[in-house]
Scaffold this active site. Sequence first.
Site, PDB file in Angstrom:
ATOM      1  N   ILE A 469      57.068  -6.054  30.890  1.00 29.07           N
ATOM      2  CA  ILE A 469      56.135  -5.314  31.161  1.00 29.07           C
ATOM      3  C   ILE A 469      56.291  -5.584  32.815  1.00 29.07           C
ATOM      4  O   ILE A 469      54.981  -4.463  33.411  1.00 29.07           O
ATOM      5  CB  ILE A 469      55.341  -4.573  30.414  1.00 29.07           C
ATOM      6  CG1 ILE A 469      54.378  -5.799  30.510  1.00 29.07           C
ATOM      7  CG2 ILE A 469      56.063  -4.680  29.240  1.00 29.07           C
ATOM      8  CD1 ILE A 469      53.092  -5.430  29.300  1.00 29.07           C
ATOM      9  N   GLY A 470      56.756  -5.902  33.197  1.00 27.06           N
ATOM     10  CA  GLY A 470      55.850  -5.768  35.802  1.00 27.06           C
ATOM     11  C   GLY A 470      55.790  -7.401  36.040  1.00 27.06           C
ATOM     12  O   GLY A 470      55.336  -7.902  36.804  1.00 27.06           O
ATOM     13  N   ALA A 513      53.293 -15.114  27.155  1.00 28.32           N
ATOM     14  CA  ALA A 513      52.862 -15.411  28.361  1.00 28.32           C
ATOM     15  C   ALA A 513      52.909 -17.348  27.327  1.00 28.32           C
ATOM     16  O   ALA A 513      53.658 -17.769  27.483  1.00 28.32           O
ATOM     17  CB  ALA A 513      52.260 -15.913  29.256  1.00 28.32           C
ATOM     18  N   ILE A 607      47.882 -22.809  34.438  1.00 25.38           N
ATOM     19  CA  ILE A 607      48.629 -21.726  35.241  1.00 25.38           C
ATOM     20  C   ILE A 607      49.934 -21.560  35.134  1.00 25.38           C
ATOM     21  O   ILE A 607      50.092 -22.625  35.941  1.00 25.38           O
ATOM     22  CB  ILE A 607      47.648 -20.987  36.329  1.00 25.38           C
ATOM     23  CG1 ILE A 607      46.159 -20.949  35.875  1.00 25.38           C
ATOM     24  CG2 ILE A 607      48.615 -20.007  37.383  1.00 25.38           C
ATOM     25  CD1 ILE A 607      45.817 -19.872  35.154  1.00 25.38           C
ATOM     26  N   LEU A 608      50.817 -20.882  35.056  1.00 24.64           N
ATOM     27  CA  LEU A 608      52.580 -21.469  35.044  1.00 24.64           C
ATOM     28  C   LEU A 608      52.760 -21.055  35.721  1.00 24.64           C
ATOM     29  O   LEU A 608      53.832 -21.645  37.281  1.00 24.64           O
ATOM     30  CB  LEU A 608      52.828 -19.914  33.832  1.00 24.64           C
ATOM     31  CG  LEU A 608      53.034 -20.650  32.010  1.00 24.64           C
ATOM     32  CD1 LEU A 608      52.945 -19.558  31.368  1.00 24.64           C
ATOM     33  CD2 LEU A 608      53.080 -22.100  32.118  1.00 24.64           C
ATOM     34  N   LYS A 611      51.611 -17.469  41.406  1.00 20.64           N
ATOM     35  CA  LYS A 611      51.754 -15.988  42.733  1.00 20.64           C
ATOM     36  C   LYS A 611      51.806 -14.854  41.254  1.00 20.64           C
ATOM     37  O   LYS A 611      50.956 -14.114  41.229  1.00 20.64           O
ATOM     38  CB  LYS A 611      52.868 -16.565  43.583  1.00 20.64           C
ATOM     39  CG  LYS A 611      53.186 -14.410  43.985  1.00 20.64           C
ATOM     40  CD  LYS A 611      54.013 -14.916  44.997  1.00 20.64           C
ATOM     41  CE  LYS A 611      54.637 -16.126  45.890  1.00 20.64           C
ATOM     42  NZ  LYS A 611      55.688 -16.122  46.538  1.00 20.64           N
ATOM     43  N   THR A 612      52.713 -14.867  40.436  1.00 29.04           N
ATOM     44  CA  THR A 612      52.579 -13.950  39.179  1.00 29.04           C
ATOM     45  C   THR A 612      50.887 -13.673  38.487  1.00 29.04           C
ATOM     46  O   THR A 612      50.311 -12.898  37.735  1.00 29.04           O
ATOM     47  CB  THR A 612      53.604 -14.502  38.071  1.00 29.04           C
ATOM     48  OG1 THR A 612      53.548 -15.460  37.203  1.00 29.04           O
ATOM     49  CG2 THR A 612      54.444 -14.068  38.751  1.00 29.04           C
ATOM     50  N   GLY A 682      46.715 -11.347  31.191  1.00 26.32           N
ATOM     51  CA  GLY A 682      47.173 -10.035  31.353  1.00 26.32           C
ATOM     52  C   GLY A 682      45.769  -9.057  31.343  1.00 26.32           C
ATOM     53  O   GLY A 682      45.403  -8.246  31.989  1.00 26.32           O
ATOM     54  N   GLU A 683      45.455  -9.504  30.307  1.00 24.85           N
ATOM     55  CA  GLU A 683      43.757  -8.498  30.328  1.00 24.85           C
ATOM     56  C   GLU A 683      43.065  -8.930  30.519  1.00 24.85           C
ATOM     57  O   GLU A 683      41.774  -8.576  30.824  1.00 24.85           O
ATOM     58  CB  GLU A 683      43.455  -7.970  28.952  1.00 24.85           C
ATOM     59  CG  GLU A 683      44.877  -7.199  28.460  1.00 24.85           C
ATOM     60  CD  GLU A 683      45.562  -7.367  26.842  1.00 24.85           C
ATOM     61  OE1 GLU A 683      45.565  -8.371  26.356  1.00 24.85           O
ATOM     62  OE2 GLU A 683      45.679  -6.061  26.419  1.00 24.85           O
TER      63      GLU A 683
HETATM   64 MO1  MOS Z   1      48.206  -4.174  25.849  1.00 27.80          MO
HETATM   65  S1  MOS Z   1      46.006  -3.080  25.239  1.00 27.80           S
HETATM   66  O1  MOS Z   1      47.861  -5.145  24.369  1.00 27.80           O
HETATM   67  O2  MOS Z   1      49.203  -3.602  26.462  1.00 27.80           O
END
Ligand code: MOS
Length: 726
Positions: A469-470, A513, A607-608, A611-612, A682-683
């Site tokens: 998702i980017g 991930a 950390i894989l 950079k990402t 991600g969050e």
């Molecule tokens: Mo997230 S809010 O589980 O894309």
Amino acid sequence: MMNTLKASGVGASINRVEGRLKVRGMAKYATEFPVENKAFAQGINSTIAKGEIIAIDSSEAEGLDGVLAVITYKNAEKLNHLEEEMPLLATTTIAPVLQSAKVNYYGEYVGVVVAETFEQAQYAARLVKFEYKEDPDPTIRFDESKSKAYKPKGNSDYLRGDMEAGLAEADETLDATYITPIEHHHPMELHAIIASWENGKVTAYSSQQMVNESTIAIADTFQIPKKDVRVITPFVGGGFGSKLNTERHVILAIMASKLLGRPVQMTVTRQQMFTNTGMRQQNEQRMQLGAKMDGSLTALSHDTLSHTSTYQEYQEPCGMISKMLYQVPNNQITYRLIPMNFQTPFAMRAPGEATGSFALESAMDEMAWKLKMDPVDFRIKNDTQIDLGADKPFSSRLLIECLRIGADKFGWENRSMQPRSKQEGNWLIGYGVSAASRNSPYQESSSKVILELENEKVYATVQMDATDIGTGSYTIIAQTASEYLGVPVAQVTVELGDSRFPITPGSGGSWGAASYCNGARAACQNAIDTLKQNKNIGKDQDIPVAELLKQNKLKKYEAEGSAAPSEAFKKHSVFSFGANFSEVWVDKHTGMYRIKRMVNVASAGNILNPKTAYGQIIGGLTMGVGMVLSEQTRVEPNFGNFITRSLADYHVPVNLDMANIEVIFLPEEDKIANEMGVKGIGELGITSVAASVANAIFNATGKRMRHLPITPEKLIEAQVEPGVVA
Ligand code: MOS
């Protein structure tokens, strides 16, 4: 592990493997697939908040050149429906649409026009006339509707110890309420689909975060076998939760294709993304804290009042963070929901923690000030290595380290405890801190690896239904295959986003991930183990995979594998942790402020790809800055529509709003989390920003800002807290 390739394996800071495709415009998003003979659909939205349709006149639209069909509840096919009142909205929930004359909110789909071209469909949609019988009293004003709040079935209230006793033994207490507004996630790629219904089978090029869940929702809505639904979504231009579930436009496009016998493309417009693809609801969070003078917390309660729709239930778990982050014996979490005439809210980046941490971490700062204790020390004093809410130890928790290292890098020792004591000209300067945490819910994930030997080189293809998702899924999966097969990334191809590939949990909730990479690892390890077994080669013998294929006399070999949470995982609470430090400059005359710099420390396991991973944290911090600076969806109080309906009036931060940011990843080995020690990232970034900035604003101005977003006008109007020398 095979001969590790330091240059491209796990942990290497390589560029995105799909980067070239993207910059050349060759990465295909949902509506870019060359599907022939497609027609175009345009949704029509209701213009009342509550009531029913009493008449429809589609004659003018139907008479136009190119118009193929106008579908409303009168001629729509009957879809599956749930008997249950207020069913929970989840990622596999069916999405029946156009099933009755009833209107539940302003902007709900009441029809769809299908035409030969996009422009014809858009134009014709405006010509379909609806007459409504309007309910004069829709529930559209949160503050006036609190008496309608009920206790949701989805998220049970929680209690440990005795709140009253905990508050009674405290030297200092706090009772404060924090408000966060309705927010919308606006991924760059609009929600869109090309749907084909052919001989009872569905093919959907649809922008989705979770492929398998989407096939389930589509199959259940149309009551067809799941195997007859194919969802394809190799590239997703952002989701943030809005593409987790299957929204109604997906069903509309499939329904239209079935009716017309040809493929149908449907794009949700930017304006419709405010009413038809999810949102974060308004939350009112009341926090009560009790603490001893030595800084130990004696009581903590977190009561959340939010809203859901009038037809489905969703509760953002704002109080989750208050159950687990600190050592506190007396703890109470409650949730109440007002059914309102808006769409059902759903997950938006770090649902629960993003909003919950604003309340908890602001309240922690308020309490530290009451105790005249440094807010970093106050958090460290209340650290716990046991998740008291789940009654399990944390697999690994480096929150203290995040706070200490962040404080050191930031120069926290230069902070003055007294608000308003650091000034430069018109600027009041403040430092703020917040802890960050986010659940790392690793899930079962499968994958397939295909090995091909060509000119002495092994080329590997890894397939799974995961999405990118980017965030960098392609890249980290390629790195994983490189690591466990011992071949360079340049010889690895990753294929994602097709329900024909092995099943994964999709991208969401910060589980992607860890889940994807362990799934890919398992397939690669199975391939190598079997090739060795076939030739009676010991598992630990280090033989290049090319040599193994040759010894097996194979030019091509395929293996599957899957990974799932272990027993140890289930016995622990697995979270990523972090700390955010910010410096804010507030103009004392205008209330305008700038976030000058931020130091963000994260402990998120292995950390894989730095950079990402850095990109993920920066993205989270940016959305956090949006929360605190400007993001809010406003409701028009008479008709109940959203008046913020484009990116011109719903303000997301731009580069100029951002601070100078330093991101630090702490080395952390957590083998309980999963074999590769990967945790979610991600969050994590978003979960600390709003409180960190609000706390810095308090340190700068002595004003406690408990209502997001913190706009200059609110800041100017706010009073300096009692006890602060103005
Ligand atoms: Mo997230 S809010 O589980 O894309």
